[in-house]
Design an enzyme around this catalytic site. Structure first.
Site, PDB file in Angstrom:
ATOM      1  N   ASP A 213      -2.839  -1.704  12.330  1.00  0.00           N
ATOM      2  CA  ASP A 213      -3.827  -1.797  11.250  1.00  0.00           C
ATOM      3  C   ASP A 213      -4.734  -2.978  11.598  1.00  0.00           C
ATOM      4  O   ASP A 213      -4.421  -3.768  12.510  1.00  0.00           O
ATOM      5  CB  ASP A 213      -3.085  -2.024   9.915  1.00  0.00           C
ATOM      6  CG  ASP A 213      -4.024  -2.122   8.713  1.00  0.00           C
ATOM      7  OD1 ASP A 213      -5.188  -1.684   8.811  1.00  0.00           O
ATOM      8  OD2 ASP A 213      -3.584  -2.648   7.662  1.00  0.00           O
TER       9      ASP A 213
ATOM     10  N   GLN B  73      -0.231   4.800   1.089  1.00  0.00           N
ATOM     11  CA  GLN B  73      -0.367   4.963   2.537  1.00  0.00           C
ATOM     12  C   GLN B  73       0.993   5.272   3.164  1.00  0.00           C
ATOM     13  O   GLN B  73       1.118   6.170   3.999  1.00  0.00           O
ATOM     14  CB  GLN B  73      -0.972   3.692   3.153  1.00  0.00           C
ATOM     15  CG  GLN B  73      -1.203   3.803   4.634  1.00  0.00           C
ATOM     16  CD  GLN B  73      -2.252   4.853   4.989  1.00  0.00           C
ATOM     17  OE1 GLN B  73      -3.329   4.863   4.418  1.00  0.00           O
ATOM     18  NE2 GLN B  73      -1.937   5.741   5.919  1.00  0.00           N
TER      19      GLN B  73
ATOM     20  N   HIS C 129       0.870  -1.185   0.000  1.00  0.00           N
ATOM     21  CA  HIS C 129       0.000   0.000   0.000  1.00  0.00           C
ATOM     22  C   HIS C 129       0.907   1.237   0.000  1.00  0.00           C
ATOM     23  O   HIS C 129       0.990   1.968   0.987  1.00  0.00           O
ATOM     24  CB  HIS C 129      -0.917  -0.037   1.233  1.00  0.00           C
ATOM     25  CG  HIS C 129      -2.089   0.884   1.154  1.00  0.00           C
ATOM     26  ND1 HIS C 129      -2.382   1.655   0.042  1.00  0.00           N
ATOM     27  CD2 HIS C 129      -3.061   1.180   2.067  1.00  0.00           C
ATOM     28  CE1 HIS C 129      -3.474   2.365   0.279  1.00  0.00           C
ATOM     29  NE2 HIS C 129      -3.898   2.089   1.484  1.00  0.00           N
TER      30      HIS C 129
ATOM     31  N   CYS D 161      -3.746   3.439   9.676  1.00  0.00           N
ATOM     32  CA  CYS D 161      -4.095   3.854   8.308  1.00  0.00           C
ATOM     33  C   CYS D 161      -5.597   4.035   8.116  1.00  0.00           C
ATOM     34  O   CYS D 161      -6.019   4.705   7.179  1.00  0.00           O
ATOM     35  CB  CYS D 161      -3.545   2.853   7.306  1.00  0.00           C
ATOM     36  SG  CYS D 161      -4.146   1.175   7.607  1.00  0.00           S
TER      37      CYS D 161
HETATM   38  N1   CP Z   1      -6.144   3.831   4.468  1.00  0.00           N
HETATM   39  C1   CP Z   1      -6.867   3.540   3.362  1.00  0.00           C
HETATM   40  O1   CP Z   1      -6.326   3.148   2.326  1.00  0.00           O
HETATM   41  O2   CP Z   1      -8.209   3.756   3.474  1.00  0.00           O
HETATM   42  P1   CP Z   1      -9.314   3.287   2.440  1.00  0.00           P
HETATM   43  O3   CP Z   1      -9.346   1.796   2.438  1.00  0.00           O
HETATM   44  O4   CP Z   1     -10.597   3.898   2.940  1.00  0.00           O
HETATM   45  O5   CP Z   1      -8.957   3.826   1.078  1.00  0.00           O
HETATM   46  N1  NVA Z   2      -4.636  -3.944   5.581  1.00  0.00           N
HETATM   47  C1  NVA Z   2      -5.868  -3.275   5.252  1.00  0.00           C
HETATM   48  C2  NVA Z   2      -5.605  -1.851   4.883  1.00  0.00           C
HETATM   49  C3  NVA Z   2      -6.817  -1.034   4.557  1.00  0.00           C
HETATM   50  C4  NVA Z   2      -6.462   0.363   4.153  1.00  0.00           C
HETATM   51  C5  NVA Z   2      -6.554  -4.036   4.114  1.00  0.00           C
HETATM   52  O1  NVA Z   2      -5.855  -4.474   3.195  1.00  0.00           O
HETATM   53  O2  NVA Z   2      -7.771  -4.198   4.154  1.00  0.00           O
END
Ligand code: CP
Ligand code: NVA
Length: 301
Positions: A220, A137, A134, A260
Site C-alpha cells: 500500500d 478492504q 480499513h 488496495c
Molecule cells: N482502497 C480504497 O479504499 O480506495 P479508495 O480510497 O478510493 O476508497
Molecule cells: N493507507 C491508505 C489506504 C487508502 C485506501 C490511506 O489511508 O490513505
C-alpha cells in the site's frame, strides 16, 4: 438473503467485535451475491449516509452502488459541508443522522471519530477507513485470496511497506481465518506489536525475507491520506521497500500481487506489478462491491 447463522454486531469499526463465524458468514454471503450478480429490494427505502472527511474512489462508489443494487440509496456528505468536529461536534452529527438514515459509513482521520459516532448513533456505523483500520478492504482481500487459492487456511501473505490501517485490518482478521502474515516494514513503521503477536505474524525488516515463498505479496502507499507533510521523509525511509517485478519473483510460482489502491507508481510499486500477470489488484477492487453488499445486508436489513 442474510442467513440465520449470521450473528450481527451493530457496527463494523474494526474486527474486534467479530469472530471466525461472522467473518466466514459475511464472506459466504459476499460469494453468493457475486455469483448471483444479486440485485434485490432487501434494503428498499433504506438510506446510508456516507460521511467522508477524505477522498475516495472505491469505497464511495462501491457503497453507493451496493445500496442501489439492494434497493436502497446513499447520501454523500463531505467534510466541507458537514465540518465534522468543526461546524458541529461528532455526537450531534450522530444524533441528527440517526433520525434521517438507517446507517452511516464514515471515512475519518481519527479512529476515535468512528467510535464516537457508533457510541452516540443508534444505527449501524461502518468504518470506511480510519487511521487505525480499513475493514471493508480486508473483507475484499479475503474474497480475492479465496478466489485465487480456494481457501485461507495456511496461506502465507507477505506485507511489504508501511505498518498502516490496511495492514492492521489484515492482521486482525488473519488469525480468524487461518491466514499467516509475513510483515516487512522499515524501522519506525512497524505495526502495533500486540496485533503482530495476536496474528502470530512473522516480522522482519527485510522485504525479501517476507516475500520469499509467500502465496501473496501485498503493499500500500508509503504516504497515507493525512500524512502528506511527511512524504519526503517517507520516500527516504522506505527506500528498498518497493514491490516490483524483482520482489514478485521471490513468491511461489502461482503467487499473486495485491494492492488496495490508489497506487503511487514509482514509490511503493510499479506499472509492471499492478498491470502484470501476477496482479489481482482489480479483482480486489471489484470485490469491494460484493463484500460491501454483504456488510450492508448484514448490518442494515
Ligand atoms: N482502497 C480504497 O479504499 O480506495 P479508495 O480510497 O478510493 O476508497
Ligand atoms: N493507507 C491508505 C489506504 C487508502 C485506501 C490511506 O489511508 O490513505
Amino acid at each position: 438473503m442474510v442467513g440465520d447463522a449470521l450473528t450481527r454486531p451493530k457496527d463494523l469499526l474494526d474486527f474486534s467485535a467479530y469472530g471466525r463465524q461472522e467473518i466466514e458468514a459475511l464472506l459466504a454471503l459476499a460469494e453468493r451475491l457475486k455469483r448471483e450478480r444479486y440485485r434485490g429490494e432487501d434494503l428498499k427505502g433504506k438510506v446510508l449516509a456516507l460521511l467522508f472527511e477524505k477522498p475516495s474512489l472505491r469505497t464511495r462508489t462501491t457503497l453507493e452502488v451496493a445500496m442501489l443494487h439492494l434497493g436502497g440509496h446513499a447520501v454523500y456528505l463531505d467534510q466541507k459541508q458537514v465540518g465534522i468536529g468543526e461546524r458541529e461536534p461528532v455526537r450531534d452529527i450522530a444524533k441528527n443522522l440517526e433520525r434521517f438514515v438507517e446507517g452511516i459509513a464514515a471515512r475519518v482521520y481519527r479512529h476515535e471519530t468512528v467510535e464516537e459516532l457508533a457510541r452516540h448513533a443508534r444505527i449501524p456505523v461502518i468504518n470506511a477507513l480510519s487511521d487505525w483500520a480499513h475493514p471493508l478492504q480486508a473483507l475484499a482481500d479475503l474474497l480475492t485470496l479465496k478466489e485465487a487459492f480456494g481457501g485461507w487456511e495456511g496461506l502465507e501473505v507477505a506485507w511489504v511497506g508501511d505498518g498502516n490501517n490496511v495492514l492492521n485490518s489484515l492482521l486482525e482478521v488473519a488469525p480468524l481465518v487461518g491466514l499467516r502474515m509475513r510483515v516487512a516494514t522499515p524501522k519506525g513503521y512497524e505495526p502495533d506489536p500486540s496485533l503482530l503477536q495476536k496474528a502470530g505474524a512473522f516480522f522482519t525488516y527485510d522485504p525479501k525475507e517476507a516475500a520469499s515463498g509467500a502465496h501473496a505479496l501485498y503493499t500500500d502507499v508509503w504516504t497515507s491520506m493525512g500524512q502528506e507533510e511527511e512524504r519526503e521523509k517517507r520516500l527516504r525511509d522506505f527506500n528498498g521497500f518497493q514491490v516490483n517485478g524483482e520482489l514478485l519473483r521471490l513468491l511461489r510460482p502461482k503467487g499473486i500481487f495485491l494492492h488496495c489502491l490508489p497506487a503511487h507508481y514509482g514509490e511503493e510499486t510499479t506499472e509492471e506489478a499492478v498491470h502484470g500477470p501476477r496482479s489481482r489488484v482489480f479483482d480486489q477492487a471489484e470485490n469491494r462491491l460484493h463484500t460491501a453488499k454483504a456488510v450492508l445486508l448484514c448490518l442494515l436489513s
